[in-house]
Write an enzyme that holds these catalytic residues in place. Structure first.
Site, PDB file in Angstrom:
ATOM      1  N   LYS A   1     127.606 -13.454  34.955  1.00 53.78           N
ATOM      2  CA  LYS A   1     127.205 -14.856  34.836  1.00 53.78           C
ATOM      3  C   LYS A   1     127.143 -15.289  33.364  1.00 53.78           C
ATOM      4  O   LYS A   1     127.186 -14.455  32.454  1.00 53.78           O
ATOM      5  CB  LYS A   1     125.852 -15.053  35.537  1.00 53.78           C
ATOM      6  CG  LYS A   1     125.909 -14.765  37.053  1.00 53.78           C
ATOM      7  CD  LYS A   1     124.570 -15.073  37.716  1.00 53.78           C
ATOM      8  CE  LYS A   1     124.642 -14.804  39.224  1.00 53.78           C
ATOM      9  NZ  LYS A   1     123.365 -15.177  39.900  1.00 53.78           N
TER      10      LYS A   1
ATOM     11  N   TYR B   1     128.464 -21.713  45.717  1.00 55.82           N
ATOM     12  CA  TYR B   1     127.093 -21.532  46.208  1.00 55.82           C
ATOM     13  C   TYR B   1     126.720 -22.566  47.280  1.00 55.82           C
ATOM     14  O   TYR B   1     125.539 -22.860  47.467  1.00 55.82           O
ATOM     15  CB  TYR B   1     126.110 -21.609  45.040  1.00 55.82           C
ATOM     16  CG  TYR B   1     126.022 -20.322  44.231  1.00 55.82           C
ATOM     17  CD1 TYR B   1     125.523 -19.154  44.801  1.00 55.82           C
ATOM     18  CD2 TYR B   1     126.418 -20.280  42.898  1.00 55.82           C
ATOM     19  CE1 TYR B   1     125.423 -17.976  44.074  1.00 55.82           C
ATOM     20  CE2 TYR B   1     126.320 -19.099  42.152  1.00 55.82           C
ATOM     21  CZ  TYR B   1     125.818 -17.957  42.758  1.00 55.82           C
ATOM     22  OH  TYR B   1     125.716 -16.779  42.038  1.00 55.82           O
TER      23      TYR B   1
ATOM     24  N   ASN C   1     120.153 -14.285  36.269  1.00 58.75           N
ATOM     25  CA  ASN C   1     120.006 -12.862  36.615  1.00 58.75           C
ATOM     26  C   ASN C   1     121.294 -12.051  36.426  1.00 58.75           C
ATOM     27  O   ASN C   1     121.561 -11.113  37.158  1.00 58.75           O
ATOM     28  CB  ASN C   1     119.425 -12.707  38.022  1.00 58.75           C
ATOM     29  CG  ASN C   1     120.300 -13.333  39.091  1.00 58.75           C
ATOM     30  OD1 ASN C   1     121.397 -13.795  38.796  1.00 58.75           O
ATOM     31  ND2 ASN C   1     119.840 -13.316  40.320  1.00 58.75           N
TER      32      ASN C   1
ATOM     33  N   HIS D   1     126.353 -11.627  39.882  1.00 58.75           N
ATOM     34  CA  HIS D   1     126.420 -11.922  41.319  1.00 58.75           C
ATOM     35  C   HIS D   1     127.048 -10.758  42.056  1.00 58.75           C
ATOM     36  O   HIS D   1     127.933 -10.085  41.525  1.00 58.75           O
ATOM     37  CB  HIS D   1     127.283 -13.177  41.557  1.00 58.75           C
ATOM     38  CG  HIS D   1     127.625 -13.380  43.007  1.00 58.75           C
ATOM     39  ND1 HIS D   1     126.759 -13.981  43.886  1.00 58.75           N
ATOM     40  CD2 HIS D   1     128.715 -13.011  43.738  1.00 58.75           C
ATOM     41  CE1 HIS D   1     127.313 -13.993  45.099  1.00 58.75           C
ATOM     42  NE2 HIS D   1     128.499 -13.410  45.037  1.00 58.75           N
TER      43      HIS D   1
HETATM   44  P1  DAT Z   1     121.560 -13.021  45.236  1.00 55.20           P
HETATM   45  O1  DAT Z   1     122.292 -13.536  44.015  1.00 55.20           O
HETATM   46  O2  DAT Z   1     120.714 -11.826  44.918  1.00 55.20           O
HETATM   47  O3  DAT Z   1     122.468 -12.793  46.405  1.00 55.20           O
HETATM   48  P2  DAT Z   1     120.686 -15.454  46.575  1.00 55.20           P
HETATM   49  O4  DAT Z   1     121.990 -15.422  47.308  1.00 55.20           O
HETATM   50  O5  DAT Z   1     119.445 -15.581  47.393  1.00 55.20           O
HETATM   51  O6  DAT Z   1     120.515 -14.151  45.645  1.00 55.20           O
HETATM   52  O7  DAT Z   1     120.688 -16.650  45.524  1.00 55.20           O
HETATM   53  C1  DAT Z   1     121.831 -16.916  44.757  1.00 55.20           C
HETATM   54  C2  DAT Z   1     121.384 -17.171  43.335  1.00 55.20           C
HETATM   55  O8  DAT Z   1     120.571 -18.357  43.306  1.00 55.20           O
HETATM   56  C3  DAT Z   1     120.533 -16.082  42.706  1.00 55.20           C
HETATM   57  O9  DAT Z   1     121.303 -15.039  42.140  1.00 55.20           O
HETATM   58  C4  DAT Z   1     119.778 -16.854  41.664  1.00 55.20           C
HETATM   59  C5  DAT Z   1     119.550 -18.202  42.339  1.00 55.20           C
HETATM   60  N1  DAT Z   1     118.245 -18.244  43.014  1.00 55.20           N
HETATM   61  C6  DAT Z   1     117.947 -17.774  44.247  1.00 55.20           C
HETATM   62  N2  DAT Z   1     116.660 -17.968  44.558  1.00 55.20           N
HETATM   63  C7  DAT Z   1     116.118 -18.589  43.494  1.00 55.20           C
HETATM   64  C8  DAT Z   1     114.814 -19.063  43.158  1.00 55.20           C
HETATM   65  N3  DAT Z   1     113.791 -18.963  44.031  1.00 55.20           N
HETATM   66  N4  DAT Z   1     114.632 -19.640  41.960  1.00 55.20           N
HETATM   67  C9  DAT Z   1     115.644 -19.786  41.069  1.00 55.20           C
HETATM   68  N5  DAT Z   1     116.903 -19.353  41.303  1.00 55.20           N
HETATM   69  C10 DAT Z   1     117.134 -18.758  42.490  1.00 55.20           C
HETATM   70 MG    MG Z   2     123.520 -14.090  47.605  1.00 53.27          MG
END
Ligand code: DAT
Ligand code: MG
Length: 141
Positions: free
Chosen positions: A10, A50, A113, A116
């Protein structure tokens, strides 16, 4: 089962000059790199990627962040790629990630973070195809 997963290093990973560090960990963990490129996503491309999160409170910030600078999508292949890659990167929130995982080591917070990873074999295929045409994926090597 041999699976594909899409990694994206990212914009925070690129800004922190950690792409080499993270790619080294991916290679050492046994993933085969089928394709890799550096791109700056538009808001439309980031938002489309997304789309499953559209309407959630963090969606607009996520799209803003993912289009804030260049990122590095990487198409990966491995036995159990989905599970193994998510184990390598750790939980979404670095505070909850296991020590030694990429997000625990390098991520500032849940929104930014570092990396991805796809969440299922089906989405692995779909997400790889979102960024790579078939002829950009190289099986050998
Ligand atoms: P992952 O990337 O671990 O699959 P996800 O699919 O639930 O997680 O979410 C996609 C991305 O969205 C994640 O990497 C960071 C952002 N995100 C998710 N939940 C969040 C939150 N509560 N606050 C801020 N950003 C968030
Ligand atoms: Mg995800």
């Amino acid at each position: 089962m041999i699976e594909r997963t899409l990694a994206i290093l990212k914009p925070d990973c690129v800004r922190k000059r950690l792409t080499g560090e993270v790619i080294a960990r991916i290679e050492k963990a046994g993933f085969k790199i089928l394709g890799m490129k550096k791109v700056k996503l538009t808001k439309e491309t980031a938002g489309g990627f997304y789309a499953v999160h559209k309407g959630k409170p963090f969606y607009d910030g996520l799209v803003e962040f993912m289009s804030s600078g260049p990122c590095v999508p990487i198409a990966l292949e491995k036995e159990n790629a989905i599970t193994d890659f998510r184990a390598l990167i750790g939980a979404t929130d670095p505070k909850e990630a296991v020590p030694g995982t990429v997000r625990k080591l390098f991520a500032d917070n849940k929104g930014e973070n570092i990396v991805h990873g796809s969440d299922s074999p089906e989405n692995g295929k779909i997400e790889v195809a979102y960024f790579f045409s078939d002829r950009e994926l190289v099986e050998l090597g």
